[in-house]
Design an enzyme around this catalytic site. Structure first.
Site, PDB file in Angstrom:
ATOM      1  CD  GLU A 437      -3.312  -1.426   2.037  1.00 37.86           C
ATOM      2  OE1 GLU A 437      -3.472   0.191   2.163  1.00 37.86           O
ATOM      3  OE2 GLU A 437      -4.245  -1.601   1.880  1.00 37.86           O
TER       4      GLU A 437
HETATM    5  C1  FAD Z   1       2.174  -9.669   1.536  1.00 33.92           C
HETATM    6  C2  FAD Z   1       1.786  -8.657  -0.307  1.00 33.92           C
HETATM    7  C3  FAD Z   1       0.759  -9.071  -0.147  1.00 33.92           C
HETATM    8  C4  FAD Z   1       0.166  -8.034  -1.440  1.00 33.92           C
HETATM    9  N1  FAD Z   1      -1.002  -7.772  -1.603  1.00 33.92           N
HETATM   10  C5  FAD Z   1      -0.962  -6.472  -2.480  1.00 33.92           C
HETATM   11  C6  FAD Z   1      -2.773  -6.125  -3.335  1.00 33.92           C
HETATM   12  O1  FAD Z   1      -3.461  -7.008  -2.505  1.00 33.92           O
HETATM   13  N2  FAD Z   1      -2.344  -5.724  -4.512  1.00 33.92           N
HETATM   14  C7  FAD Z   1      -1.901  -4.998  -4.872  1.00 33.92           C
HETATM   15  O2  FAD Z   1      -1.923  -4.981  -6.417  1.00 33.92           O
HETATM   16  N3  FAD Z   1      -0.179  -5.302  -4.651  1.00 33.92           N
HETATM   17  C8  FAD Z   1      -0.218  -6.368  -3.407  1.00 33.92           C
HETATM   18  N4  FAD Z   1       1.439  -6.860  -3.017  1.00 33.92           N
HETATM   19  C9  FAD Z   1       2.120  -6.178  -3.598  1.00 33.92           C
HETATM   20  C10 FAD Z   1       2.934  -4.613  -3.445  1.00 33.92           C
HETATM   21  O3  FAD Z   1       2.534  -3.433  -2.716  1.00 33.92           O
HETATM   22  C11 FAD Z   1       4.662  -4.458  -3.943  1.00 33.92           C
HETATM   23  O4  FAD Z   1       4.872  -4.753  -3.211  1.00 33.92           O
HETATM   24  C12 FAD Z   1       4.633  -2.567  -3.854  1.00 33.92           C
HETATM   25  O5  FAD Z   1       3.206  -2.046  -4.453  1.00 33.92           O
HETATM   26  C13 FAD Z   1       6.425  -1.819  -3.803  1.00 33.92           C
HETATM   27  O6  FAD Z   1       6.065  -3.192  -4.846  1.00 33.92           O
HETATM   28  P1  FAD Z   1       7.658  -3.588  -5.317  1.00 33.92           P
HETATM   29  O7  FAD Z   1       7.523  -5.263  -4.414  1.00 33.92           O
HETATM   30  O8  FAD Z   1       7.235  -4.001  -6.792  1.00 33.92           O
HETATM   31  O9  FAD Z   1       8.464  -3.245  -5.518  1.00 33.92           O
HETATM   32  P2  FAD Z   1       9.596  -2.028  -6.466  1.00 33.92           P
HETATM   33  O10 FAD Z   1       8.319  -1.328  -6.824  1.00 33.92           O
HETATM   34  O11 FAD Z   1       9.866  -3.463  -7.075  1.00 33.92           O
HETATM   35  O12 FAD Z   1      10.740  -1.503  -5.151  1.00 33.92           O
HETATM   36  C14 FAD Z   1      11.823  -1.986  -4.733  1.00 33.92           C
HETATM   37  C15 FAD Z   1      12.429  -0.793  -3.846  1.00 33.92           C
HETATM   38  O13 FAD Z   1      12.868   0.315  -4.531  1.00 33.92           O
HETATM   39  C16 FAD Z   1      12.407   1.724  -4.010  1.00 33.92           C
HETATM   40  N5  FAD Z   1      11.391   1.809  -4.633  1.00 33.92           N
HETATM   41  C17 FAD Z   1      10.861   1.961  -6.176  1.00 33.92           C
HETATM   42  N6  FAD Z   1      11.053   3.169  -6.683  1.00 33.92           N
HETATM   43  C18 FAD Z   1      11.287   3.833  -6.008  1.00 33.92           C
HETATM   44  C19 FAD Z   1      11.526   5.606  -5.817  1.00 33.92           C
HETATM   45  N7  FAD Z   1      10.713   5.835  -7.611  1.00 33.92           N
HETATM   46  N8  FAD Z   1      12.397   5.912  -5.496  1.00 33.92           N
HETATM   47  C20 FAD Z   1      12.903   5.423  -4.146  1.00 33.92           C
HETATM   48  N9  FAD Z   1      12.564   4.300  -4.165  1.00 33.92           N
HETATM   49  C21 FAD Z   1      11.486   2.950  -4.818  1.00 33.92           C
HETATM   50  C22 FAD Z   1      11.386   0.411  -2.804  1.00 33.92           C
HETATM   51  O14 FAD Z   1      10.805   0.898  -2.001  1.00 33.92           O
HETATM   52  C23 FAD Z   1      11.886  -0.721  -2.552  1.00 33.92           C
HETATM   53  O15 FAD Z   1      12.059  -0.383  -1.356  1.00 33.92           O
HETATM   54  C24 FAD Z   1       1.583  -7.296  -2.038  1.00 33.92           C
HETATM   55  C25 FAD Z   1       2.627  -7.327  -1.812  1.00 33.92           C
HETATM   56  C26 FAD Z   1       3.186  -8.823  -0.199  1.00 33.92           C
HETATM   57  C27 FAD Z   1       4.162  -8.648  -0.846  1.00 33.92           C
END
Ligand code: FAD
Length: 656
Positions: A437
Site C-alpha cells: 500500500e
Molecule cells: C504480502 C503482500 C501483499 C500484497 N498485496 C497486494 C494486493 O493486494 N494488491 C496489489 O496490487 N499489490 C499487492 N502487493 C504488492 C505491493 O503493493 C508491492 O510489493 C509494493 O507496491 C512494492 O512494489 P515492489 O515489491 O514491486 O517493489 P519495487 O517497486 O520493485 O521497489 C523495490 C524497492 O525500491 C524502492 N523504490 C521503487 N521506486 C522508487 C523510487 N522512485 N524512489 C525511491 N525508491 C523506490 C521501493 O520502495 C522498494 O524499496 C502485495 C505485496 C506483498 C508482499
C-alpha cells in the site's frame, strides 16, 4: 475498432518507459484540488493551525452507539478464534470466514442501504485492530477486501447500478481483492503490462495479463483490476486516448487462472496469489469510472484505505506494551526485574509513549475522515508511513526485551512448558506494512510532492528541468514576489510566546515547539528549493527527512490534542495521558532535532558515490568467501508469459 500504441507512457511497451514518463503518469493520477483545509499541509508550509485538530473531533452519538454494540459482538466472536492455529496451518478456516460474514464484518464500511453495517472509520479501524490481534492475516483479509478491494472504489466511483449490483454481495461475504501489482509493475504503474482491449463495438473489453501478490486473490469472488486500454478509434470515428482503467471482474469469468499461492515471512494466513487473465471478456458495464481514470481511482481509494494499516499498528503497539510490562516484571536477572535495568526501561518507555502516539494519530485521522470537513490526504499518508516505521521499531524492541524467548516461536515456548508469546511473529508480520500500500520510500515521495507543492507552484518553470533559460528567468521574477510575501510570515509565530497554548499545561511547550519547528521546516524546504531547484526532486534523502520531521510534528500535535481530550472525557486516565503525551513529545523532539541537523550535515553525497560504485561492481571483491544458493534458481523477475507454474487453477481448488 482499431487500437494503436502511440507515444504515451501507457501505450508503450513497459520496458521503454522513462523516469519522466513514470512521473508524468503518477502526476496525472494525483488529486490536485484542495477544497478543504489540511492541517498537515499547513505544517509543511509553516502554518501550524492547531484549531484544525483541536478540540478533538467529536464522533456522532449514533456512530458510537452502533460501533460499540458491534465491537462487543466482534470481541465475543474473536475469543472463539484460534490465531495460533491460523499461524500453524497458514490458513484462516472456512468456518471463521463464515462466522465473520454472519457478523457483517465484510460489510463494516458499506452503507446500510446496501446491506452493510455503515460503521464509521474509527470503529472500522478498531475492529481491524481487534481482528489483527487474533491474527494479522485476519486484518489483511478484511482490509484488502474493504479498504482497497471492490466495496470502496464502487462506493466512491461506481454508478447506482454498480452499487446495487456489488455492494450487497460484498456486504454478505463475497470476498474481494485489489489487483494493481504485476511482476514488472511495483511502485511504478506506468510500466503496466495488463491490457484491456475494447471489443464488441464497445460492449466489452478483453483482459490479458498477469497480476502478482493479489491478497485474497486465491479465494476472491470479485476483484478490481487495473489494466491499460490502448489508444483506439471507436466505430463512430471518435478517438479514445485509453489509459489505465479500473474494472470489476467476476473471478468465475472464463480465462482466469490463479497459478500460485504465495508464501511470506509473515501474514501466514493470507490467500495471496498470482492471477492470470487470458482473453477474459469483461462487460463495459463493469468499468469503474472512465477510461484512463484507473490510477486516480486506485490512489483515491488508498487515501482513506491507508488508515487500515495504522489501525493495525495500534493493535501491535498495545500488545507489545502488555507483553513488555508483564514480562519485564516477571523476569529477574542480576538481582532485579529486567524492566528495572535502565537499558530495558528505556525500551519500555519507548513502547508506551509510541503506542499512545500511534493511537492518537490513528484516531485523529479516522475521526477527521468521518467528520468529512478536512482534507486528510496528507495525514493518512503520514499515518501510514510513520505508524509502520515506528511499530516495526516497537516489535524489534519487544523481541530484544524478551531476550532468547523473543526469537523463539510460540509453539516452541509452549512445548517447553512456557507461555506461548509470539513476539517473533509480530516482528515478521509487521514488516510488510512498510512495503505494501505504498512503500515507505514511495510514501515519502508522495508526501514530499504535496509538501513542496506550494514551492513548485510559486517557482513554476524555475523548478522544471525542461524549461528554457528564458522561462526560468520569468519564473524567477514570479517566485520572488511569492517568497517576498511568504518568507516574513515564517520569522515569528505563537511558538515564541511562552503563554501560548496555556490550556495544555505541561504539554504547551511541546505545541510551541511544533509551531516553531513547522516554520523552520518551511524555511528549510525553501533553502532546499533555492539550492537545488529542479534537482530537488532527486534529493530523496533531503526530502525524506523533511517528510519525517513533519510526521513527528503531526504525531506530537495529535498526542497533545488527544491527551487534552482524554482529560476532559476520562479524568481517571487524563493525568496519565498527559504523562504519555509528554514522554512521546520529548522522545520525538530528539528525533526531529537530529533530522533537522542532518538536513545539511550528512553523508548523502558520499553514500551516493559509494552506491554507484557498488552497482558498477567496483566492490564485488568484498563478496568473496560466501555461497549464494539462489544463483541459478530462476530469473530475478518471472516472465509474464505462462511459465511452468501455469498448471493448476488454485482459485477453483480453494474456493471449493
Ligand atoms: C504480502 C503482500 C501483499 C500484497 N498485496 C497486494 C494486493 O493486494 N494488491 C496489489 O496490487 N499489490 C499487492 N502487493 C504488492 C505491493 O503493493 C508491492 O510489493 C509494493 O507496491 C512494492 O512494489 P515492489 O515489491 O514491486 O517493489 P519495487 O517497486 O520493485 O521497489 C523495490 C524497492 O525500491 C524502492 N523504490 C521503487 N521506486 C522508487 C523510487 N522512485 N524512489 C525511491 N525508491 C523506490 C521501493 O520502495 C522498494 O524499496 C502485495 C505485496 C506483498 C508482499
Amino acid at each position: 475498432m482499431t487500437s494503436t500504441t502511440e507515444n504515451s507512457a501507457v501505450g508503450r511497451s513497459s520496458s521503454t518507459v522513462t523516469a519522466a514518463e513514470a512521473r508524468a503518469v503518477a502526476e496525472a493520477a494525483r488529486e490536485q484540488e484542495w477544497s478543504r483545509p489540511s492541517f498537515a499541509k499547513g505544517l509543511y508550509l509553516g502554518d501550524f493551525d492547531l484549531g484544525l485538530i483541536h478540540p478533538w473531533p467529536q464522533a456522532r452519538a449514533d456512530d458510537v452507539e452502533r460501533g460499540e454494540a458491534f465491537m462487543t459482538a466482534l470481541r465475543e466472536y474473536c475469543q472463539t478464534m484460534d490465531g495460533r492455529a491460523i499461524e500453524r496451518d497458514s490458513r484462516i478456516p472456512d468456518r471463521h470466514l463464515a462466522g465473520l460474514a454472519e457478523l457483517g464484518v465484510f460489510g463494516m464500511k458499506i452503507p446500510r442501504e446496501y446491506g452493510g453495517l455503515g460503521l464509521s472509520l474509527v470503529y472500522y479501524g478498531r475492529a481491524l485492530a481487534l481482528l489483527g490481534s487474533v491474527h494479522p492475516s485476519l486484518g489483511a483479509l478484511i482490509s484488502a477486501h474493504q479498504s482497497i478491494g471492490v466495496p470502496e472504489p464502487v462506493k466512491v466511483f461506481g454508478t447506482d447500478e454498480q452499487k446495487q449490483q456489488y455492494l450487497p454481495r460484498c456486504a454478505a461475504g463475497a470476498i474481494t481483492a485489489f489487483l494493481l501489482t504485476e511482476p514488472d509493475v511495483g511502485s511504478d504503474p506506468a510500466r503496466m503490462g495488463c491490457t484491456a482491449i475494447p471489443a464488441d463495438d464497445g460492449g466489452s473489453y478483453v483482459l490479458d495479463g498477469v497480476k502478482l501478490w493479489t491478497t485474497n486473490g486465491v479465494i476472491a469472488e470479485l476483484v478490481v483490476v487495473m489494466a491499460k486500454v490502448p489508444p483506439y478509434t471507436a466505430p463512430d470515428g471518435t478517438e479514445h486516448k485509453g489509459g489505465i482503467t479500473a474494472f470489476v471482474v467476476d473471478m468465475d469469468s472464463p480465462g482466469i487462472t490463479v497459478e500460485n499461492r504465495n508464501a511470506f515471512m509473515g501474514l501466514h494466513g493470507i490467500e495471496n496469489g498470482v492471477t492470470r487473465f487470458h482473453q477474459v471478456r469483461v462487460p463495459a458495464a463493469n468499468r469503474l469510472g472512465k477510461e484512463g481514470q484507473g490510477l486516480k481511482i486506485a490512489l483515491t481509494t488508498l487515501n482513506t484505505g491507508r488508515l487500515s494499516i495504522p489501525g493495525l499498528c495500534v493493535a501491535a503497539g498495545k500488545w507489545s506494551l502488555k507483553i513488555a510490562r508483564e514480562w519485564s516484571n516477571a523476569r529477574t536477572q542480576w538481582g532485579r526485574p529486567v524492566g528495572k535495568h535502565e537499558a530495558v526501561g528505556k525500551k519500555i518507555a519507548f513502547i508506551a509513549a509510541t503506542t499512545f502516539a500511534l493511537e492518537a494519530v490513528f484516531e485523529l485521522c479516522a475521526e477527521m475522515a468521518d467528520a468529512g470537513q478536512k482534507d486528510i490526504r496528507i495525514e493518512a499518508a503520514l499515518a501510514k508511513l510513520w505508524s509502520t516505521e515506528l511499530s516495526c521499531q516497537i516489535a524489534d524492541e519487544l523481541v530484544q526485551i524478551r531476550g532468547g524467548r523473543g526469537f523463539e516461536t510460540a509453539d516452541s515456548l509452549e512445548a517447553r512448558g512456557e507461555r506461548a508469546v509470539a513476539a517473533e511473529q509480530l516482528f515478521r508480520d509487521l514488516r510488510i506494512n512498510r512495503i505494501f500500500e505504498g512503500s515507505s520510500e514511495i510514501m515519502r515521495l508522495l508526501i514530499a510532492r504535496e509538501a513542496v507543492d506550494a514551492h513548485l507552484a510559486a517557482a513554476g518553470d524555475l523548478a522544471s528541468a525542461d524549461a528554457s533559460l528564458q522561462d526560468k528567468a520569468r519564473a524567477a521574477v514570479g517566485a520572488t514576489g511569492f517568497y517576498a510575501r511568504w518568507l516574513p510570515k515564517l520569522v515569528a509565530g505563537a511558538g515564541m510566546d511562552p503563554r501560548s497554548y496555556g490550556e495544555f499545561g505541561r504539554l504547551a511547550r511541546h505545541l510551541r515547539y511544533v509551531e516553531r519547528a513547522s516554520r523552520k521546516l518551511a524555511r528549510q524546504t525553501f533553502y532546499g528549493m533555492g539550492r537545488w531547484q529542479a534537482g530537488l526532486e532527486h534529493k530523496q534523502a533531503f526530502l525524506g527527512r523533511i517528510v519525517d520531521i513533519g510526521a513527528e510534528l503531526f504525531a506530537m500535535a495529535a498526542s497533545c490534542s488527544r491527551a487534552e481530550a482524554l482529560l476532559r472525557s476520562n479524568p481517571e486516565h487524563g493525568a496519565a495521558a498527559f504523562e504519555l503525551a509528554d514522554a512521546y513529545c520529548e522522545q520525538a523532539r530528539l528525533r526531529v532535532d537530529a533530522s533537522f541537523e542532518q538536513l545539511w550535515k550528512n553523508t548523502d553525497d558520499a553514500d551516493h558515490a559509494v552506491s554507484r560504485k557498488v552497482l558498477a561492481g567496483d566492490y564485488a571483491w568484498l563478496e568473496a568467501g560466501i555461497l549464494d544458493s539462489s544463483e541459478g534458481t530462476g530469473p530475478w523477475i518471472a516472465d509474464a508469459t505462462p511459465g511452468p507454474s501455469a498448471r493448476e487453477n488454485l482459485h477453483r481448488k480453494y474456493r471449493a
